[in-house]
Scaffold this active site. Sequence first.
Site, PDB file in Angstrom:
ATOM      1  N   ARG A 117      28.589  36.562  54.671  1.00  0.00           N
ATOM      2  CA  ARG A 117      29.676  37.497  54.974  1.00  0.00           C
ATOM      3  C   ARG A 117      29.116  38.775  55.597  1.00  0.00           C
ATOM      4  O   ARG A 117      29.611  39.258  56.617  1.00  0.00           O
ATOM      5  CB  ARG A 117      30.459  37.790  53.681  1.00  0.00           C
TER       6      ARG A 117
ATOM      7  N   ARG B  97      37.904  48.261  46.945  1.00  0.00           N
ATOM      8  CA  ARG B  97      38.615  47.998  45.684  1.00  0.00           C
ATOM      9  C   ARG B  97      40.104  47.756  45.915  1.00  0.00           C
ATOM     10  O   ARG B  97      40.744  47.064  45.120  1.00  0.00           O
ATOM     11  CB  ARG B  97      38.414  49.157  44.712  1.00  0.00           C
TER      12      ARG B  97
ATOM     13  N   GLU C 122      39.298  38.054  35.587  1.00  0.00           N
ATOM     14  CA  GLU C 122      39.434  38.917  36.764  1.00  0.00           C
ATOM     15  C   GLU C 122      40.916  38.971  37.117  1.00  0.00           C
ATOM     16  O   GLU C 122      41.617  37.964  37.007  1.00  0.00           O
ATOM     17  CB  GLU C 122      38.614  38.342  37.929  1.00  0.00           C
TER      18      GLU C 122
HETATM   19  C1  3EB Z   1      33.362  42.749  41.221  1.00  0.00           C
HETATM   20  O1  3EB Z   1      34.028  43.769  41.030  1.00  0.00           O
HETATM   21  C2  3EB Z   1      33.938  41.465  40.708  1.00  0.00           C
HETATM   22  O2  3EB Z   1      32.887  39.180  46.557  1.00  0.00           O
HETATM   23  O3  3EB Z   1      34.775  39.516  47.600  1.00  0.00           O
HETATM   24  C3  3EB Z   1      35.836  40.996  42.984  1.00  0.00           C
HETATM   25  C4  3EB Z   1      36.540  41.041  44.191  1.00  0.00           C
HETATM   26  C5  3EB Z   1      34.579  40.443  42.940  1.00  0.00           C
HETATM   27  C6  3EB Z   1      35.951  40.549  45.358  1.00  0.00           C
HETATM   28  C7  3EB Z   1      34.073  39.532  46.574  1.00  0.00           C
HETATM   29  C8  3EB Z   1      34.006  39.960  44.124  1.00  0.00           C
HETATM   30  C9  3EB Z   1      34.691  40.004  45.321  1.00  0.00           C
HETATM   31  O4  3EB Z   1      32.262  42.766  41.776  1.00  0.00           O
HETATM   32  C10 3EB Z   1      33.822  40.349  41.658  1.00  0.00           C
END
Ligand code: 3EB
Length: 367
Positions: free
Chosen positions: A167, A233, A350
């Site tokens: 990515r 986020r 999650e």
């Molecule tokens: C974290 O906060 C949890 O790799 O795109 C959450 C949302 C998580 C997206 C990603 C990974 C991803 O790291 C994992």
Amino acid sequence: MLMNNPESSSAHALCFARLFAEACRGFAPASQYEGGFERALGVVWFGEPPTDCSPQMADVPFMSVPMPVLQTDRTGAGELWLGGAVSATKEFEGIRYRADDDVLFGTITIGGKDNHMAVDSQSVYERMFRLLDQAGYPYLWRTWNFLADIHGNDQGLERYRQFNVGRQAAYDARQQVVESSAPAACALGMRDGGFCVGFLAGRVAPILLENPRQVSAYHYPDTYGPRSPTFSRATLIPLVDAYLLLISGTASIVGHESRHLGNVRAQTRETLANISEIVAQANDRLNDAWANDRLPQGPGFMLADLQLRVYVRRPEDADAVRRELGVCLGKNLNVCFVRADVCRQELLVEIEASGWVRRTHGDREAR
Ligand code: 3EB
């Protein structure tokens, strides 16, 4: 078909409606939607795919994620994204997509468990960027990433970490500054299938949100892999008549460390604390936006009104998570539970969330 989002009746804004399996046998009648399926941009679906699709619905880009839905009353669930004047389904380098004037939804599934994950993820993200640039929807708002065997070993590195390598390489090749372009996202593991990605992209830049309680994912130290995960986020998207909030998959991480190992209830509460902080950040930006629009301060986002999807590693934890959500947010939640592998082994849960507030409120002429 069941819909429990009142916004889905609004005629022009991008919006989504929750779909449930028993209502989707037949995936019609379209008459239950205002405007029918002509407005359908795409579907994100978990569990058993619906049977007997109407021809109209069968053509809609359909992201089918083979993860069990953990509800006693249904075997499949998902959401239908609706746009304005939506194009016919098109194909670009394996991506099926539809678009209206503002937004494009696309989905692609490739590979198997034995493919090299970094190669697959770089390939998918490069195709996606080529499509967005050519079609003229340069801003990525949201991606959903699902990979089989996420903790498996792939040339000496966990497949999730290889996914991050690929990515990032695609972002490098596009010469994009991650801090100012990373979409909201989620990345989860499934037992079967290969690698599937769904995405929303648009003509307007999203407002990118971070969580002060957490290190930005793109700045995680390399103990979590040689290349960081590329996501924000949350994204807050100014649509013509609404603000859309897309909150990434959120877990029990404070700073960059996983918290409450082995305790799913505490992990759930920490996750809700993280989501609350993101919602507060979104409302701060919303207040700036109202001021810009010269509108009185409008209502903000409220956590209990968002549509939630909960991914749990162990099906037997679903009830405990449901109880915690009930205590913290009340009983009238719009939530769907799915069995999935969260990308760090120690994380048991999650949660992702989305919602709207209207952009115009009070006197519509007051601009
Ligand atoms: C974290 O906060 C949890 O790799 O795109 C959450 C949302 C998580 C997206 C990603 C990974 C991803 O790291 C994992």
